[in-house]
Write a protein that holds these residues in place. Structure first.
Motif, PDB file in Angstrom:
ATOM      1  N   LYS A   1       0.829  -1.205   0.000  1.00 14.16           N
ATOM      2  CA  LYS A   1       0.000   0.000   0.000  1.00 14.16           C
ATOM      3  C   LYS A   1       0.868   1.260   0.000  1.00 14.16           C
ATOM      4  O   LYS A   1       0.595   2.208  -0.737  1.00 14.16           O
ATOM      5  CB  LYS A   1      -0.928   0.014   1.215  1.00 14.16           C
ATOM      6  N   GLU A   2       1.905   1.255   0.834  1.00 11.51           N
ATOM      7  CA  GLU A   2       2.787   2.416   0.936  1.00 11.51           C
ATOM      8  C   GLU A   2       3.495   2.677  -0.390  1.00 11.51           C
ATOM      9  O   GLU A   2       3.513   3.810  -0.889  1.00 11.51           O
ATOM     10  CB  GLU A   2       3.820   2.175   2.045  1.00 11.51           C
ATOM     11  N   PHE A   3       4.074   1.645  -0.980  1.00 11.05           N
ATOM     12  CA  PHE A   3       4.741   1.791  -2.269  1.00 11.05           C
ATOM     13  C   PHE A   3       3.770   2.326  -3.315  1.00 11.05           C
ATOM     14  O   PHE A   3       4.080   3.254  -4.063  1.00 11.05           O
ATOM     15  CB  PHE A   3       5.328   0.454  -2.740  1.00 11.05           C
TER      16      PHE A   3
ATOM     17  N   SER B   1     -14.563 -14.482  -6.949  1.00 12.83           N
ATOM     18  CA  SER B   1     -15.765 -13.646  -6.898  1.00 12.83           C
ATOM     19  C   SER B   1     -15.420 -12.164  -6.996  1.00 12.83           C
ATOM     20  O   SER B   1     -16.070 -11.421  -7.715  1.00 12.83           O
ATOM     21  CB  SER B   1     -16.581 -13.929  -5.641  1.00 12.83           C
ATOM     22  N   LYS B   2     -14.373 -11.727  -6.290  1.00 13.65           N
ATOM     23  CA  LYS B   2     -14.010 -10.307  -6.286  1.00 13.65           C
ATOM     24  C   LYS B   2     -12.737 -10.001  -7.063  1.00 13.65           C
ATOM     25  O   LYS B   2     -12.472  -8.848  -7.367  1.00 13.65           O
ATOM     26  CB  LYS B   2     -13.858  -9.805  -4.857  1.00 13.65           C
TER      27      LYS B   2
ATOM     28  N   ASP C   1      -7.729  -3.891  -0.914  1.00 12.85           N
ATOM     29  CA  ASP C   1      -8.876  -3.504  -0.095  1.00 12.85           C
ATOM     30  C   ASP C   1      -9.895  -4.629   0.049  1.00 12.85           C
ATOM     31  O   ASP C   1     -10.746  -4.586   0.933  1.00 12.85           O
ATOM     32  CB  ASP C   1      -9.566  -2.274  -0.692  1.00 12.85           C
ATOM     33  N   ASN C   2      -9.814  -5.638  -0.821  1.00 10.10           N
ATOM     34  CA  ASN C   2     -10.763  -6.756  -0.778  1.00 10.10           C
ATOM     35  C   ASN C   2     -10.222  -7.985  -0.045  1.00 10.10           C
ATOM     36  O   ASN C   2     -10.925  -8.982   0.064  1.00 10.10           O
ATOM     37  CB  ASN C   2     -11.173  -7.159  -2.198  1.00 10.10           C
ATOM     38  N   LEU C   3      -8.996  -7.929   0.460  1.00 13.10           N
ATOM     39  CA  LEU C   3      -8.439  -9.058   1.192  1.00 13.10           C
ATOM     40  C   LEU C   3      -9.131  -9.209   2.542  1.00 13.10           C
ATOM     41  O   LEU C   3      -9.624  -8.237   3.113  1.00 13.10           O
ATOM     42  CB  LEU C   3      -6.936  -8.862   1.406  1.00 13.10           C
ATOM     43  N   ILE C   4      -9.163 -10.414   3.047  1.00  8.57           N
ATOM     44  CA  ILE C   4      -9.767 -10.715   4.345  1.00  8.57           C
ATOM     45  C   ILE C   4      -8.714 -10.534   5.432  1.00  8.57           C
ATOM     46  O   ILE C   4      -7.612 -11.072   5.327  1.00  8.57           O
ATOM     47  CB  ILE C   4     -10.277 -12.173   4.371  1.00  8.57           C
ATOM     48  N   LYS C   5      -9.073  -9.780   6.473  1.00  6.17           N
ATOM     49  CA  LYS C   5      -8.157  -9.608   7.600  1.00  6.17           C
ATOM     50  C   LYS C   5      -8.370 -10.758   8.578  1.00  6.17           C
ATOM     51  O   LYS C   5      -9.502 -11.072   8.932  1.00  6.17           O
ATOM     52  CB  LYS C   5      -8.396  -8.272   8.287  1.00  6.17           C
ATOM     53  N   THR C   6      -7.286 -11.394   8.989  1.00  7.88           N
ATOM     54  CA  THR C   6      -7.376 -12.531   9.901  1.00  7.88           C
ATOM     55  C   THR C   6      -7.386 -12.043  11.356  1.00  7.88           C
ATOM     56  O   THR C   6      -7.089 -10.880  11.630  1.00  7.88           O
ATOM     57  CB  THR C   6      -6.183 -13.501   9.714  1.00  7.88           C
ATOM     58  N   ARG C   7      -7.691 -12.967  12.266  1.00  6.83           N
ATOM     59  CA  ARG C   7      -7.670 -12.622  13.695  1.00  6.83           C
ATOM     60  C   ARG C   7      -6.279 -12.185  14.137  1.00  6.83           C
ATOM     61  O   ARG C   7      -6.145 -11.390  15.056  1.00  6.83           O
ATOM     62  CB  ARG C   7      -8.126 -13.802  14.535  1.00  6.83           C
ATOM     63  N   GLY C   8      -5.255 -12.721  13.479  1.00  7.75           N
ATOM     64  CA  GLY C   8      -3.888 -12.357  13.828  1.00  7.75           C
ATOM     65  C   GLY C   8      -3.407 -11.087  13.162  1.00  7.75           C
ATOM     66  O   GLY C   8      -2.221 -10.792  13.161  1.00  7.75           O
ATOM     67  N   GLU C   9      -4.354 -10.327  12.583  1.00  9.61           N
ATOM     68  CA  GLU C   9      -4.055  -9.053  11.921  1.00  9.61           C
ATOM     69  C   GLU C   9      -3.230  -9.203  10.648  1.00  9.61           C
ATOM     70  O   GLU C   9      -2.619  -8.240  10.189  1.00  9.61           O
ATOM     71  CB  GLU C   9      -3.359  -8.069  12.885  1.00  9.61           C
TER      72      GLU C   9
ATOM     73  N   ALA D   1       0.473   3.746  -8.106  1.00 10.23           N
ATOM     74  CA  ALA D   1       0.027   2.471  -8.680  1.00 10.23           C
ATOM     75  C   ALA D   1      -1.166   1.932  -7.905  1.00 10.23           C
ATOM     76  O   ALA D   1      -1.403   2.312  -6.759  1.00 10.23           O
ATOM     77  CB  ALA D   1       1.161   1.447  -8.637  1.00 10.23           C
ATOM     78  N   GLU D   2      -1.891   1.012  -8.530  1.00 10.62           N
ATOM     79  CA  GLU D   2      -2.956   0.287  -7.847  1.00 10.62           C
ATOM     80  C   GLU D   2      -2.347  -0.975  -7.234  1.00 10.62           C
ATOM     81  O   GLU D   2      -1.652  -1.721  -7.935  1.00 10.62           O
ATOM     82  CB  GLU D   2      -4.066  -0.102  -8.820  1.00 10.62           C
ATOM     83  N   PRO D   3      -2.586  -1.228  -5.950  1.00  7.78           N
ATOM     84  CA  PRO D   3      -1.998  -2.394  -5.273  1.00  7.78           C
ATOM     85  C   PRO D   3      -2.879  -3.638  -5.394  1.00  7.78           C
ATOM     86  O   PRO D   3      -4.054  -3.610  -5.037  1.00  7.78           O
ATOM     87  CB  PRO D   3      -1.914  -1.939  -3.822  1.00  7.78           C
ATOM     88  N   TYR D   4      -2.300  -4.708  -5.921  1.00 10.10           N
ATOM     89  CA  TYR D   4      -3.016  -5.969  -6.092  1.00 10.10           C
ATOM     90  C   TYR D   4      -2.211  -7.136  -5.560  1.00 10.10           C
ATOM     91  O   TYR D   4      -0.974  -7.125  -5.590  1.00 10.10           O
ATOM     92  CB  TYR D   4      -3.294  -6.241  -7.578  1.00 10.10           C
ATOM     93  N   LEU D   5      -2.951  -8.152  -5.128  1.00 11.77           N
ATOM     94  CA  LEU D   5      -2.363  -9.456  -4.867  1.00 11.77           C
ATOM     95  C   LEU D   5      -2.630 -10.286  -6.118  1.00 11.77           C
ATOM     96  O   LEU D   5      -3.782 -10.446  -6.516  1.00 11.77           O
ATOM     97  CB  LEU D   5      -3.018 -10.129  -3.656  1.00 11.77           C
TER      98      LEU D   5
END
Length: 136
Positions: free
Chosen positions: A72-74, A118-119, A99-107, A80-84
């Motif tokens: 995100k910082e880069f 799907s997304k 922005d569409n990634l799932i955040k886990t309990r461990g952050e 640029a648009e940040p993608y996985l």
């Protein structure tokens, strides 16, 4: 970086060049520098992409939160648009905006195969060449 990771990064760079995008692997990604660098930087004068590449034979991919924050910082600095870029075994590439990634309990973050398909965008969609109709 293991051989499989390098191979899929090279595969994506070749696909991007074949689609008339300048693209390069950032060989310093993965900890050789203190600066946040994505695995691949690409652009064609209209779009600019910063891509963290992950491949797996499993149904989900986990990503360290520092990697995503660095991406995100880069991207913000570079414009640029940040993608996985997710490559699941025997499946086509999918590109999930951070922005569409799932955040886990461990952050940390994860993307599973259902979310990716799907997304996530197909390759041509990523480059703005095709728009896929998605039904809710």
């Amino acid at each position: 970086m293991n051989k499989k990771g390098s191979r899929v990064e090279r595969e994506l760079v070749k696909m991007l060049w074949n689609a008339n995008c300048a693209a390069m692997r950032a060989p310093a990604s993965g900890g050789a520098t203190k600066k946040p660098l994505p695995d691949i930087i690409a652009g064609n004068g209209k779009i600019y992409l910063a891509i963290e590449v992950k491949s797996t034979s499993a149904d989900q991919i986990y990503i360290n939160s520092e990697k995503i924050q660095g991406l995100k910082e880069f991207s913000e600095i570079f414009g640029a648009e940040p993608y996985l870029g997710a490559k699941f075994k025997n499946k086509k590439w999918r590109f999930v905006h951070v922005d569409n990634l799932i955040k886990t309990r461990g952050e940390n973050y994860k993307v599973d195969i259902d979310l990716a398909f799907s997304k996530g965008l197909e390759f041509d969609e990523l480059l703005g060449k095709d728009k896929q109709v998605k039904f809710s």
